[in-house]
Write an enzyme that holds these catalytic residues in place. Structure first.
Site, short mmCIF file in Angstrom:
data_model
loop_
_atom_site.label_atom_id
_atom_site.label_comp_id
_atom_site.label_asym_id
_atom_site.label_seq_id
_atom_site.Cartn_x
_atom_site.Cartn_y
_atom_site.Cartn_z
N GLU A 110 9.04 40.72 -74.45
CA GLU A 110 9.98 40.33 -75.51
C GLU A 110 10.68 39.03 -75.15
O GLU A 110 11.20 38.88 -74.05
CB GLU A 110 11.02 41.43 -75.72
N ARG A 143 19.08 45.52 -78.63
CA ARG A 143 18.21 46.70 -78.59
C ARG A 143 16.84 46.47 -77.97
O ARG A 143 16.00 47.37 -77.96
CB ARG A 143 18.04 47.26 -80.00
N GLU A 145 15.87 51.96 -85.88
CA GLU A 145 14.63 52.70 -85.60
C GLU A 145 14.56 53.14 -84.13
O GLU A 145 14.84 52.35 -83.24
CB GLU A 145 13.43 51.80 -85.94
N SER A 161 8.44 55.57 -83.62
CA SER A 161 7.36 55.11 -84.47
C SER A 161 6.17 56.04 -84.25
O SER A 161 5.83 56.35 -83.10
CB SER A 161 6.99 53.67 -84.12
N ARG A 198 16.98 53.77 -75.93
CA ARG A 198 17.46 53.54 -77.29
C ARG A 198 17.98 54.84 -77.92
O ARG A 198 18.96 54.82 -78.67
CB ARG A 198 16.35 52.94 -78.16
#
Length: 541
Positions: free
Chosen positions: A315, A321, A464, A467, A515
């Protein structure tokens, strides 16, 4: 003006600064040595009741002749500070903890607050026991904060509740005191300062008392001290419980825990957020998820599997987050009828996690809330499910422009979370039937509309956390979708081949442990729930 090059001037400055620092350190060492010498020179017939524990004693020797500490603790068992209670009045106990605070009252008396998860007040006084000398009181008064000590004493009930410790109804009257390991005299951050919430800092500042505020980077630079605070201890104990409940629930549902490789030949999710490396002359990367191997495990007839392990994402975004490494909670299972079965597991699993946290972690949630105030999560025992199209319509009705075939932006996710809370009174819900174009290559398209997929995301407080989807188990379609997503099929050939030998319909999901805890406790930054965070800018400590 000097004719010397700038580099030479700078190096001389640095050398001068280093020399001054070394001289200061040497002076401090001489002072400490002279203080220790003066203490040892003072004659004290009770010197065996206190002092620094020698390294020889701490090298796991059991010989009574090793030293005073070895003899003192030989017949005793350690008692946790948390279990001390008024019922133990008059009992001799041995406790170990850190020096939290010291409050000398006179040469004959000092208070030492000892911390081991919680705190207890220990009274060192010459008037209590014959074996407690003025030199012992002086030794206790000169202990450095955060040093690790062993205390042998008698549990006592104070005349009135103690306000300086979390153990308010008991204290320990000290008979013997040993320093197991000394902390440096000047700490980079204070545990008290690190435990103070922003609201408390602002209140004291308004009242004229300036309290230091420890910022996020400083906390992470000295994380080993920062995590000693009671709120941080609470956060990571809550996180431990999430992992434990996750395992317990899935094992009770006949899932098998697996451990998949983190070094793989090709990207497991597609896209550019992958750490590439050389593997003995071959191109390789760190696994973005255990996705490929947990599906291969289903093809290997494990039927239902789960894994708790590291996930790597390259990332570049520095957000509240995102991390480059986090702990994944992954599940994969055979599907009998339809992918709703996967959502059923998500529903029951996470409701069980939330119920269990509220029941088992009341004390931890309370102390976390003292530093980071938050409202308890609102959720239903039958989790709300909405289709992606229904979610998009809710956003449009609220005046937001949304592309019906694009992924939701962070702003749209938060707005939808707000709308769902207002309409359904829940902060935990499932959104399913996402557009196929925004899902990974292995996601099964919908039977009635190829623009959509048998997939879902799960949200907490508008963000979120999960997933999931039904996976493609037909090799020809899988290869076609991989190529469409820009993945070199040759790098995942063994994965695709595993479906050529007979594969059951299956699906699964993945969540990030950090998270989940961040959003359950509404902490606002994922670095608070990562023990030693790895993000786009941090590789240490």
């Amino acid at each position: 003006m000097s004719c010397q090059p700038e580099e030479t001037q700078l190096s001389k400055k640095a050398a001068k600064k280093a020399a001054a620092k070394m001289e200061k350190l040497q002076r401090r060492q001489i002072e400490v040595a002279s203080t220790s010498a003066s203490l040892s020179l003072e004659e004290d017939p009770h010197s065996s009741n206190y002092g620094d524990v020698s390294l020889h004693e701490l090298q796991s020797t059991s010989q009574p002749s090793a030293g005073n500490w070895t003899r003192a603790v030989a017949s005793l068992n350690w008692t946790r500070v948390a279990v001390l209670s008024p019922d133990m009045e008059g009992q001799m106990v041995l406790i170990r903890g850190r020096v939290h605070t010291i409050r000398p009252l006179s040469k004959d008396m000092t208070f030492v607050v000892v911390r081991e998860e919680c705190t207890v007040q220990c009274l060192v006084s010459t008037s209590l026991f014959e074996g407690v000398s003025c030199q012992m009181v002086k030794f206790a008064s000169r202990l450095n904060r955060e040093s690790i000590i062993d205390v042998i004493g008698v549990v006592s009930i104070p005349e009135k509740p103690i306000t300086a410790a979390t153990q308010r109804l008991v204290e320990v009257k000290v008979r013997k005191l040993y320093c197991v390991n000394r902390a440096v005299s000047t700490l980079p951050i204070s545990v008290d300062d690190a435990a103070r919430g922003d609201a408390e800092t602002e209140t004291t500042s308004k009242g004229g008392v300036q309290r230091p505020r420890v910022n996020q980077d400083t906390r992470l630079n000295y994380r080993v001290i920062d995590v000693r605070t009671t709120p941080n201890q609470g956060i990571f104990r809550i996180e431990s419980q999430v992992g434990a409940i996750f395992r317990q629930f899935l094992l009770s549902e006949d899932f098998v825990e697996i451990h998949t490789p983190k070094l793989i030949a090709g990207s497991s999710e597609g896209g550019s957020a992958v750490f590439k490396l050389d593997y003995k002359g071959q191109p390789a990367c760190l696994a973005q998820s255990p996705q490929l191997h947990k599906q291969m495990s289903i093809c290997g007839d494990f039927r239902r599997v789960f894994e708790v392990g590291p996930i790597f994402r390259a990332e570049d975004s520095h957000t509240h987050r995102h991390l480059c490494e986090f702990t994944g909670l992954d599940v994969e299972m055979e599907i009998k009828r339809n992918y709703y079965e996967v959502m059923d597991i998500v529903d029951r699993l996470f409701v069980t996690i939330f119920d269990s946290l509220n029941k088992r972690c009341q004390m931890e949630l309370e102390v976390v809330g003292q530093q980071h105030p938050f409202e308890p999560l609102k959720y239903k025992h039958k989790t709300l499910r909405l289709t992606f199209e229904e979610g998009v319509q809710m956003l449009k009705d609220a005046g937001m422009e949304v592309d019906p075939l694009a992924d939701l932006s962070i702003e749209a996710e938060r707005k939808l979370g707000q709308l769902v809370l207002e309409k359904y009174d829940t902060e935990f819900y499932i959104l399913h039937r996402y557009p196929l174009a925004v899902r990974p290559f292995y996601t099964m398209p919908c039977y009635d509309n190829p623009l959509y997929s048998n997939s879902f995301d799960v949200f907490i407080r508008g963000e979120e956390i999960i997933s999931g989807a039904q996976r493609i188990h037909v090799p020809e379609l899988l290869a076609e979708r991989a190529q469409a997503c820009g993945i070199d099929v040759n790098t995942i050939s063994t994965y695709i081949d595993s479906f050529r030998y007979g594969a059951p319909p299956h699906g699964g999901f993945g969540a990030g442990l950090e998270r989940v805890v961040m959003l359950f406790c509404n902490l606002g930054n994922i670095r608070k729930t990562s023990l030693f965070p790895r993000d786009a800018q941090r590789l240490s400590p």
